[in-house]
Design an enzyme around this catalytic site. Structure first.
Site, PDB file in Angstrom:
ATOM      1  N   GLY A   1     -15.906  -4.928  11.247  1.00  0.00           N
ATOM      2  CA  GLY A   1     -15.080  -4.522  10.240  1.00  0.00           C
ATOM      3  C   GLY A   1     -15.636  -4.842   8.695  1.00  0.00           C
ATOM      4  O   GLY A   1     -15.231  -4.392   7.788  1.00  0.00           O
TER       5      GLY A   1
ATOM      6  N   ARG B   1      -0.257   1.373  21.883  1.00  0.00           N
ATOM      7  CA  ARG B   1       0.786   0.629  22.638  1.00  0.00           C
ATOM      8  C   ARG B   1       2.333   1.406  22.664  1.00  0.00           C
ATOM      9  O   ARG B   1       2.585   1.952  23.827  1.00  0.00           O
ATOM     10  CB  ARG B   1       1.245  -0.724  21.903  1.00  0.00           C
TER      11      ARG B   1
ATOM     12  N   ASP C   1      -9.719   3.412   2.121  1.00  0.00           N
ATOM     13  CA  ASP C   1     -10.072   2.870   3.248  1.00  0.00           C
ATOM     14  C   ASP C   1     -10.832   3.649   4.370  1.00  0.00           C
ATOM     15  O   ASP C   1     -11.830   3.217   5.157  1.00  0.00           O
ATOM     16  CB  ASP C   1      -8.649   2.279   3.898  1.00  0.00           C
TER      17      ASP C   1
ATOM     18  N   LYS D   1       0.746  -1.187   0.155  1.00  0.00           N
ATOM     19  CA  LYS D   1      -0.045  -0.161   0.096  1.00  0.00           C
ATOM     20  C   LYS D   1       0.802   1.338  -0.029  1.00  0.00           C
ATOM     21  O   LYS D   1       0.626   2.376  -0.484  1.00  0.00           O
ATOM     22  CB  LYS D   1      -1.021  -0.107   1.138  1.00  0.00           C
TER      23      LYS D   1
END
Ligand code: NAP
Length: 276
Positions: free
Chosen positions: A241, A151, A102, A66
């Site tokens: 999703g 994270r 997206d 991508k």
């Protein structure tokens, strides 16, 4: 002459895009075929040149290409350029233009639940490629608040700094996000935590989730992650999703053919594939 559409990726055997798009091509009686091509990183430039030479009408790009495809295209849509990733390419008389559907795909799926973002406080969990597309596209719509928890907090900071829209976003650790969850109306889970086979994992605690929140998880395998299951138990509205996947495909199909396709049919097709 029969037109050709494709998806390039590695691996590619699992892709649901060929079935989804071939069904639409036949539904709308378009004389074309959509084919999956396994293309390694080393062969990407050659593959793109070859597809251009044979006059491909358009193609999708998936993991791991991508971002790396960008230098091989003739033009990049500004949003795709700021996201740094392309998932859809249109061939306009020999000129290859890259787009990213997206983020808009996610946003279109959200419209079934939310009409306006201007009064909404949004939390995005994750700062990877999918989060980037969703965060930049949503930031453009100016929600009241849009924060990122990750994270690796530095990656959330990088994402906020790279965003072309003014957001005043905060970067949070996963622990902080759990503690501050009551502040948000929409929570969007974009990491791979909870994906098969690690289906019992959760990215953050939902202890402080507001029951009237909308909780989205962009994972679709499983259809209901542990994160969504717990959110539902707390009274929240949930979204998996599938919508993002179907709408990113619908927006690509529209760019290639000018037809915005039957998303209900696309969703049924994808659900059948996931059940198989
Ligand atoms: P990516 O760029 O590799 O990003 C991965 C993200 O997950 C990062 O934020 C990473 O945090 C986090 N992460 C990974 N393992 C973790 C762990 N053990 N604990 C905490 N955080 C962890 O991946 P991506 O391309 O964004 O894809 C992410 C997910 O979205 C995948 O499940 C993919 O299937 C799904 N997806 C769905 C659609 C759709 O159409 N529905 C489209 C695209 C992607 P660090 O920064 O700390 O590493």
């Amino acid at each position: 002459m029969k037109k050709l559409f494709a998806v390039l990726g590695d691996p590619i055997g699992h892709s649901m895009s060929p079935s989804m798009h071939n069904d639409l091509l036949s539904l709308y009686q378009i004389d074309a075929h959509y084919h999956p091509f396994k293309v390694s990183k080393e062969e990407l430039h050659t593959a793109v040149s070859g597809l251009k030479a044979i006059g491909i009408s358009g193609f999708n790009v998936t993991v791991p290409h991508k971002s790396s495809i960008i230098p091989f295209l003739d033009e990049i849509d500004p949003l795709a350029l700021s996201i740094g990733a392309v998932n859809t390419v249109v061939n306009d008389n020999g000129k290859l233009t890259g787009y990213n559907t997206d983020g808009y795909g996610f946003l279109k799926g959200l419209h079934a639940y939310i009409t306006s973002l201007s009064d909404k406080k949004v939390l995005v969990i994750g700062a990877g490629g999918a989060a980037r597309a969703i965060y930049f596209t949503m930031a453009k719509m100016k929600p009241q608040v849009i924060d990122i928890a990750n994270r690796t907090i530095d990656k959330a900071v990088e994402l906020i700094e790279a965003c072309p829209y003014d957001t005043s976003s905060k970067a949070l650790s996963l622990e902080e996000a759990g503690e501050q969850l009551a502040e948000y109306d929409i929570v969007i889970q974009t990491t791979m935590i909870g994906m098969k086979p690690n289906i019992s994992e959760m990215p953050i605690s939902l202890k402080y989730l507001k029951p009237q929140s909308l909780v989205c998880d962009i994972i679709y395998n499983p259809l209901e992650t542990q994160f969504l299951r717990e959110a539902k138990q707390k009274g929240a509205t949930i979204q998996n999703g599938i919508d993002m996947f179907v709408y990113q495909g619908a927006l690509a199909f529209e760019k290639w053919t000018g037809i915005f396709p039957d998303v209900k049919r696309m969703r049924e097709n994808v659900l059948k594939l996931l059940e198989a």
